[in-house]
Design a protein around this motif. Structure first.
Motif, PDB file in Angstrom:
ATOM      1  N   ASP A 185      40.951 -55.883  28.966  1.00 61.53           N
ATOM      2  CA  ASP A 185      39.689 -55.678  28.248  1.00 61.53           C
ATOM      3  C   ASP A 185      39.686 -54.362  27.482  1.00 61.53           C
ATOM      4  OD1 ASP A 185      38.566 -58.070  29.178  1.00 61.53           O
ATOM      5  OD2 ASP A 185      37.911 -57.110  31.046  1.00 61.53           O
ATOM      6  N   LEU A 186      40.803 -53.660  27.485  1.00 63.45           N
ATOM      7  CA  LEU A 186      40.890 -52.347  26.849  1.00 63.45           C
ATOM      8  C   LEU A 186      41.766 -52.399  25.610  1.00 63.45           C
ATOM      9  CD1 LEU A 186      41.375 -50.120  30.026  1.00 63.45           C
ATOM     10  CD2 LEU A 186      39.248 -50.571  28.771  1.00 63.45           C
ATOM     11  N   MET A 187      41.173 -52.125  24.485  1.00 62.77           N
ATOM     12  CA  MET A 187      41.923 -52.101  23.246  1.00 62.77           C
ATOM     13  C   MET A 187      43.042 -51.064  23.292  1.00 62.77           C
ATOM     14  SD  MET A 187      41.986 -50.234  20.095  1.00 62.77           S
ATOM     15  CE  MET A 187      42.111 -50.595  18.362  1.00 62.77           C
ATOM     16  N   ALA A 188      42.810 -49.973  24.023  1.00 64.12           N
ATOM     17  CA  ALA A 188      43.809 -48.902  24.121  1.00 64.12           C
ATOM     18  C   ALA A 188      45.085 -49.367  24.810  1.00 64.12           C
ATOM     19  CB  ALA A 188      43.224 -47.704  24.866  1.00 64.12           C
ATOM     20  N   ASP A 189      45.026 -50.491  25.549  1.00 63.84           N
ATOM     21  CA  ASP A 189      46.228 -50.996  26.195  1.00 63.84           C
ATOM     22  C   ASP A 189      47.217 -51.595  25.203  1.00 63.84           C
ATOM     23  OD1 ASP A 189      45.436 -50.211  28.690  1.00 63.84           O
ATOM     24  OD2 ASP A 189      44.705 -52.178  29.306  1.00 63.84           O
ATOM     25  N   VAL A 190      46.727 -51.987  24.028  1.00 61.07           N
ATOM     26  CA  VAL A 190      47.620 -52.552  23.017  1.00 61.07           C
ATOM     27  C   VAL A 190      47.693 -51.704  21.753  1.00 61.07           C
ATOM     28  CG1 VAL A 190      47.333 -54.919  23.857  1.00 61.07           C
ATOM     29  CG2 VAL A 190      45.811 -54.060  22.076  1.00 61.07           C
ATOM     30  N   LEU A 191      46.623 -50.955  21.455  1.00 59.28           N
ATOM     31  CA  LEU A 191      46.602 -50.103  20.263  1.00 59.28           C
ATOM     32  C   LEU A 191      45.974 -48.758  20.600  1.00 59.28           C
ATOM     33  CD1 LEU A 191      45.568 -52.599  17.431  1.00 59.28           C
ATOM     34  CD2 LEU A 191      47.741 -51.367  17.606  1.00 59.28           C
ATOM     35  N   PRO A 192      46.681 -47.909  21.304  1.00 57.14           N
ATOM     36  CA  PRO A 192      46.124 -46.591  21.639  1.00 57.14           C
ATOM     37  C   PRO A 192      45.926 -45.741  20.392  1.00 57.14           C
ATOM     38  CG  PRO A 192      48.447 -46.707  22.201  1.00 57.14           C
ATOM     39  CD  PRO A 192      48.041 -48.102  21.833  1.00 57.14           C
ATOM     40  N   HIS A 193      44.845 -44.963  20.382  1.00 54.95           N
ATOM     41  CA  HIS A 193      44.568 -44.007  19.299  1.00 54.95           C
ATOM     42  C   HIS A 193      44.321 -44.677  17.943  1.00 54.95           C
ATOM     43  CE1 HIS A 193      45.969 -41.232  22.319  1.00 54.95           C
ATOM     44  NE2 HIS A 193      47.190 -41.730  22.277  1.00 54.95           N
ATOM     45  N   VAL A 194      43.858 -45.928  17.966  1.00 59.72           N
ATOM     46  CA  VAL A 194      43.562 -46.637  16.720  1.00 59.72           C
ATOM     47  C   VAL A 194      42.082 -46.965  16.677  1.00 59.72           C
ATOM     48  CG1 VAL A 194      44.000 -48.723  15.356  1.00 59.72           C
ATOM     49  CG2 VAL A 194      45.886 -47.591  16.554  1.00 59.72           C
ATOM     50  N   ASP A 195      41.466 -46.759  15.503  1.00 59.89           N
ATOM     51  CA  ASP A 195      40.044 -47.044  15.329  1.00 59.89           C
ATOM     52  C   ASP A 195      39.819 -48.543  15.155  1.00 59.89           C
ATOM     53  OD1 ASP A 195      39.403 -44.364  15.426  1.00 59.89           O
ATOM     54  OD2 ASP A 195      39.610 -44.118  13.252  1.00 59.89           O
ATOM     55  N   ILE A 196      38.658 -49.004  15.655  1.00 64.30           N
ATOM     56  CA  ILE A 196      38.205 -50.374  15.379  1.00 64.30           C
ATOM     57  C   ILE A 196      36.998 -50.256  14.468  1.00 64.30           C
ATOM     58  CG2 ILE A 196      37.058 -52.371  16.348  1.00 64.30           C
ATOM     59  CD1 ILE A 196      39.365 -52.817  17.729  1.00 64.30           C
ATOM     60  N   SER A 197      37.067 -50.887  13.324  1.00 70.98           N
ATOM     61  CA  SER A 197      35.940 -50.861  12.391  1.00 70.98           C
ATOM     62  C   SER A 197      35.214 -52.183  12.455  1.00 70.98           C
ATOM     63  CB  SER A 197      36.424 -50.596  10.961  1.00 70.98           C
ATOM     64  OG  SER A 197      37.276 -51.634  10.540  1.00 70.98           O
ATOM     65  N   ALA A 198      33.989 -52.222  11.931  1.00 76.50           N
ATOM     66  CA  ALA A 198      33.190 -53.446  11.922  1.00 76.50           C
ATOM     67  C   ALA A 198      32.916 -53.818  10.485  1.00 76.50           C
ATOM     68  CB  ALA A 198      31.883 -53.244  12.685  1.00 76.50           C
ATOM     69  N   PRO A 199      33.810 -54.559   9.829  1.00 77.15           N
ATOM     70  CA  PRO A 199      33.673 -54.857   8.408  1.00 77.15           C
ATOM     71  C   PRO A 199      32.652 -55.944   8.137  1.00 77.15           C
ATOM     72  CG  PRO A 199      35.529 -56.024   9.280  1.00 77.15           C
ATOM     73  CD  PRO A 199      34.974 -55.184  10.415  1.00 77.15           C
ATOM     74  N   ALA A 200      32.245 -56.024   6.870  1.00 83.34           N
ATOM     75  CA  ALA A 200      31.399 -57.133   6.460  1.00 83.34           C
ATOM     76  C   ALA A 200      32.236 -58.396   6.457  1.00 83.34           C
ATOM     77  CB  ALA A 200      30.847 -56.874   5.053  1.00 83.34           C
ATOM     78  N   MET A 201      31.613 -59.507   6.847  1.00 80.11           N
ATOM     79  CA  MET A 201      32.349 -60.764   6.927  1.00 80.11           C
ATOM     80  C   MET A 201      32.281 -61.496   5.602  1.00 80.11           C
ATOM     81  SD  MET A 201      31.281 -62.264  10.632  1.00 80.11           S
ATOM     82  CE  MET A 201      32.076 -63.813  10.230  1.00 80.11           C
ATOM     83  N   ALA A 202      33.404 -62.087   5.207  1.00 77.73           N
ATOM     84  CA  ALA A 202      33.418 -62.974   4.053  1.00 77.73           C
ATOM     85  C   ALA A 202      32.940 -64.349   4.491  1.00 77.73           C
ATOM     86  CB  ALA A 202      34.829 -63.078   3.485  1.00 77.73           C
ATOM     87  N   GLU A 203      32.509 -65.141   3.517  1.00 77.84           N
ATOM     88  CA  GLU A 203      32.106 -66.509   3.843  1.00 77.84           C
ATOM     89  C   GLU A 203      33.315 -67.262   4.371  1.00 77.84           C
ATOM     90  OE1 GLU A 203      30.145 -70.425   1.669  1.00 77.84           O
ATOM     91  OE2 GLU A 203      30.461 -68.556   0.576  1.00 77.84           O
ATOM     92  N   LEU A 204      33.118 -68.041   5.429  1.00 79.38           N
ATOM     93  CA  LEU A 204      34.228 -68.749   6.045  1.00 79.38           C
ATOM     94  C   LEU A 204      34.744 -69.845   5.134  1.00 79.38           C
ATOM     95  CD1 LEU A 204      33.063 -69.176   9.716  1.00 79.38           C
ATOM     96  CD2 LEU A 204      34.329 -67.298   8.664  1.00 79.38           C
ATOM     97  N   ALA A 205      36.049 -69.996   5.110  1.00 78.80           N
ATOM     98  CA  ALA A 205      36.655 -71.121   4.424  1.00 78.80           C
ATOM     99  C   ALA A 205      36.488 -72.365   5.286  1.00 78.80           C
ATOM    100  CB  ALA A 205      38.138 -70.848   4.185  1.00 78.80           C
TER     101      ALA A 205
END
Length: 302
Positions: free
Chosen positions: A240-260
């Motif tokens: 459940d920890l993002m740091a276990d796979v990508l330590p020291h990396v930011d997670i951003s919350a982008p705007a979503m595009a319309e789904l194909a």
């Protein structure tokens, strides 16, 4: 997508049932402005591309894998990995799936390298020159992408990511799957590939619940998005920890595009090289309707 047949934790194929699918298919959301989102959406309709996202000196970087798995994808990954020390690296997936057997080949290669996996969209140089790269969680992992996710030695799925499953079907008959007819050859191909996929799933540490969940949704219904409980039930996530796979990396919350629109699969790619078979057909994801189709390989052309 194309059909596969039902499979659960206790059994194999149910005698007398119609052949149904175990792969997943679908669409993707992208990040940023509408122009950028449109561009990224087109990229995920093309054959899978690999790129190295560097974020030194404070993190190692990761592999971005975007697009559909084709017969060329395992070879493309070998070319990408040549000269790189990828052992133990993380792969960030954004894909609607693709060829069953080629995904199995690629997934086994991931596991042999001890790669870690997650779902996301790699965002480079946000905020101008010198800005650190980040991972946008509003991404989709569908169809055989889910089995690539399963190949990770450690696996993390952000809350905002979408992992969706669906039956696969014969692509040339998906528009009216219930009215179409199927040959004994079709059934043979499906049953053969189910065996390969089931063995792979258990080899990677997955559970039959993943296949069972996919098989519960026919191609004329919307894809099923796995919730947090189902992600754990299927063993698609191991942390459940993002740091276990990508330590020291930011997670951003982008705007979503319309789904194909959701995709369906068809049979027609090359077989897995390590498992020779009489037929060379296999299940494969198609480009979403209304989009720009990926260039067809000779094996894909009818």
């Amino acid at each position: 997508m194309k059909l596969l047949t039902s499979l659960n934790l206790r059994g194999w194929l149910l005698v007398g049932t119609a052949v149904c699918g175990v792969v997943l298919a679908g669409a993707v959301a992208t990040f940023g402005s509408s122009a950028r989102a449109g561009s990224a959406l087109e990229e995920r309709k093309l054959p899978m591309k690999f790129s190295w996202i560097a974020c030194e000196p404070n993190c190692r970087g990761w592999v971005s894998a975007v697009g559909i798995i084709t017969a060329d994808t395992p070879k493309d990954f070998e070319e990408f990995s040549r000269g790189r020390q990828l052992g133990g690296a993380t792969v960030v997936l954004d894909s609607s799936g693709g060829s069953v057997n080629d995904a199995i080949t690629l997934g086994r290669r991931f596991r042999n390298l001890g790669l870690l996996t997650t779902v996301g969209i790699s965002v480079q140089n946000r905020g101008g020159q010198g800005a650190r790269p980040a991972v946008a969680p509003e991404a989709y992992c569908e169809s055989m992408c889910v089995f690539l996710l399963l190949a990770g030695k450690k696996r993390y799925v952000p809350d905002a990511a979408h992992v969706r499953v669906h039956q696969i079907w014969m692509g040339d008959r998906a528009d009216d799957a219930r009215a179409a007819s199927y040959t004994a050859q079709d059934l043979m191909i499906v049953e053969r590939d189910i065996g390969r996929l089931a063995k792979y799933t258990f080899d990677m540490g997955g559970t039959g619940d993943l296949l069972s969940l996919a098989l519960s949704v026919p191609p004329w219904e919307d894809l099923h998005q796995l919730d947090s409980g189902e992600l754990k039930l299927t063993n698609l996530v191991t942390t459940d920890l993002m740091a276990d796979v990508l330590p020291h990396v930011d997670i951003s919350a982008p705007a979503m595009a319309e789904l194909a629109p959701k995709t369906q699969a068809r049979f027609g790619a090359e077989p897995e090289q390590t498992q020779p078979a009489k037929s060379t057909k296999t299940a494969e994801a198609l480009v979403p309707t209304g989009g720009v189709a990926a260039p067809a390989t000779p094996a894909q052309q009818k």
